[in-house]
Write an enzyme that holds these catalytic residues in place. Structure first.
Site, short mmCIF file in Angstrom:
data_model
loop_
_atom_site.label_atom_id
_atom_site.label_comp_id
_atom_site.label_asym_id
_atom_site.label_seq_id
_atom_site.Cartn_x
_atom_site.Cartn_y
_atom_site.Cartn_z
N GLN A 187 0.82 -1.21 0.00
CA GLN A 187 0.00 0.00 0.00
C GLN A 187 0.86 1.26 0.00
O GLN A 187 2.06 1.20 0.22
CB GLN A 187 -0.91 0.00 1.25
N ASP A 190 0.36 0.92 13.87
CA ASP A 190 0.63 2.24 14.45
C ASP A 190 0.96 2.14 15.94
O ASP A 190 1.45 3.08 16.54
CB ASP A 190 -0.59 3.16 14.26
N GLY A 214 -1.81 -11.72 8.79
CA GLY A 214 -2.53 -12.27 9.94
C GLY A 214 -3.14 -13.63 9.64
O GLY A 214 -3.16 -14.52 10.51
N ASP A 272 -7.32 -5.17 14.28
CA ASP A 272 -7.19 -3.71 14.13
C ASP A 272 -6.73 -3.46 12.69
O ASP A 272 -5.61 -3.06 12.44
CB ASP A 272 -6.16 -3.22 15.15
N SER A 273 -7.66 -3.76 11.76
CA SER A 273 -7.26 -3.76 10.35
C SER A 273 -7.77 -2.54 9.60
O SER A 273 -8.58 -1.77 10.10
CB SER A 273 -7.85 -5.00 9.68
N PRO A 293 -4.95 -5.92 1.28
CA PRO A 293 -4.49 -7.04 2.12
C PRO A 293 -5.49 -7.44 3.20
O PRO A 293 -5.38 -8.52 3.77
CB PRO A 293 -3.20 -6.50 2.74
N1 SAM Z 1 -7.59 2.27 12.86
C1 SAM Z 1 -7.43 1.96 11.52
C2 SAM Z 1 -8.75 1.75 10.83
O1 SAM Z 1 -9.73 1.45 11.50
O2 SAM Z 1 -8.83 1.93 9.63
C3 SAM Z 1 -6.51 0.77 11.38
C4 SAM Z 1 -5.18 1.16 11.64
S1 SAM Z 1 -3.93 -0.03 11.42
C5 SAM Z 1 -2.73 1.01 10.80
C6 SAM Z 1 -4.38 -1.08 10.09
C7 SAM Z 1 -3.26 -2.01 9.69
O3 SAM Z 1 -3.77 -3.28 9.22
C8 SAM Z 1 -2.41 -1.48 8.52
O4 SAM Z 1 -1.14 -1.12 9.00
C9 SAM Z 1 -2.35 -2.65 7.52
O5 SAM Z 1 -1.07 -2.82 6.94
C10 SAM Z 1 -2.73 -3.83 8.43
N2 SAM Z 1 -3.23 -5.01 7.71
C11 SAM Z 1 -4.08 -5.03 6.64
N3 SAM Z 1 -4.27 -6.31 6.23
C12 SAM Z 1 -3.54 -7.11 7.06
C13 SAM Z 1 -3.33 -8.53 7.15
N4 SAM Z 1 -3.91 -9.37 6.28
N5 SAM Z 1 -2.54 -9.00 8.15
C14 SAM Z 1 -1.94 -8.15 9.04
N6 SAM Z 1 -2.07 -6.78 8.98
C15 SAM Z 1 -2.87 -6.28 8.02
#
Ligand code: SAM
Length: 282
Positions: free
Chosen positions: A31, A86, A140, A157-158, A164
């Site tokens: 991303q 984060d 994950g 917390d995705s 992804p």
């Molecule tokens: N609070 C935010 C929201 O509600 O939109 C989420 C914040 S957090 C930064 C989201 C994280 O999920 C991102 O850093 C992203 O890279 C991660 N992420 C997305 N898909 C994932 C997966 N399949 N496995 C692990 N992490 C993942």
């Protein structure tokens, strides 16, 4: 020249924030990541142009994805965060003295690296120095396949169900999470906006109910998220977020929470009718 960042929440509606400077802008294989300085919400992280966190309102999201589950589970020792690069969720989890180990499984190492560098108020505990924190850069979905019957609480917390994170809203994933949880485990996942994302919610809660005996939605007000009304899904294998809520432990907590408290815990599960209708079983 004034710089403004705008995110469209629908075809005709959006949010716009005045930006003073760009602190980082780059791409990972998953991303686009931007971290900017805003005039009113402090530093803000964007993924693929969408608001993830801002320094001014992140406390709401992180309080509400963490504390309801950790004050419902009687002894949350092993806690896993999927996503959450984060660091805000890990920060809140570590406030609970019962937690022996908080594990972070984030797919994108660049998010962790830049959060540690530029968002210290959130990422202070994921810089590799805290022995109560374990970091994994991994998908994950793949990670939990290898870690069955290990966790008391798993927090998803995705990002939104795009890129992804698509698989993180599917029944197969929820079944794998259930297997990674101990027999009385709890899963919580951010579940989008009841105001804008009724279709996503309908599918998500349908998938959750196919796996967990206890599924409840709760809400929070997050100013920079679409409509400001956001939600979380509580999925329990044994414990109910109201019936088994340890109000006393929450009321006597030894740490400060800027949004969460024992009354709000109960109030957050009292949903407006349209939100209930979004997830009503046919
Ligand atoms: N609070 C935010 C929201 O509600 O939109 C989420 C914040 S957090 C930064 C989201 C994280 O999920 C991102 O850093 C992203 O890279 C991660 N992420 C997305 N898909 C994932 C997966 N399949 N496995 C692990 N992490 C993942």
């Amino acid at each position: 020249m004034d710089m403004w960042y705008t995110e469209k929440h629908s075809e005709n509606v959006g949010i716009t924030l005045k930006v003073s400077k760009t602190l980082f802008s780059g791409e990972s294989k998953f991303q686009k990541l931007d971290i900017v300085e805003t005039l009113e919400y402090g530093r803000m992280m964007l993924l693929d142009g969408l608001v993830m966190v801002t320094e001014r309102d992140e406390f709401i999201y992180h309080d509400m994805i963490v504390h309801p589950a950790l004050f419902t589970h009687p002894n949350p020792r092993q806690v896993l965060v999927i996503g959450g690069g984060d660091g805000g969720s890990i920060r809140e989890i570590l406030k609970h003295p019962e937690v022996e180990l908080a594990t972070l499984c984030e797919i994108d190492g660049l998010v962790i690296e830049k959060s540690v560098e530029l968002l210290p108020s959130m990422a202070g505990e994921i810089d590799g120095r805290n022995p109560r924190v374990k970091l994994h850069v991994d998908d994950g979905l793949a990670y939990i396949r290898e870690h069955q019957n290990e966790f008391d609480v798993i927090l998803v917390d995705s990002t939104d169900p795009i890129g992804p994170a698509v698989g993180l809203f599917e029944e197969d994933f929820y079944r794998l999470v259930s297997g990674a949880l101990k027999k009385d485990g709890i899963m919580v996942a951010q579940s989008e906006s009841p105001f804008y994302h009724a279709e996503i919610q309908k599918n998500m809660y349908h998938n959750l109910r196919a796996v967990y005996p206890i599924v409840e939605m709760y809400q929070a007000f997050i100013p920079t998220y679409p409509s400001g009304l956001w939600s979380f899904a509580f999925a329990g294998k044994k414990y109910h977020p109201i019936k088994n809520f340890d109000r006393n432990r929450a009321a006597k907590r030894t740490f400060h929470t800027k949004y969460y408290n024992e009354d709000l815990h109960q109030g957050a599960f009292m949903l407006p009718t349209f939100a209930r209708e979004n997830i009503a079983t046919d």
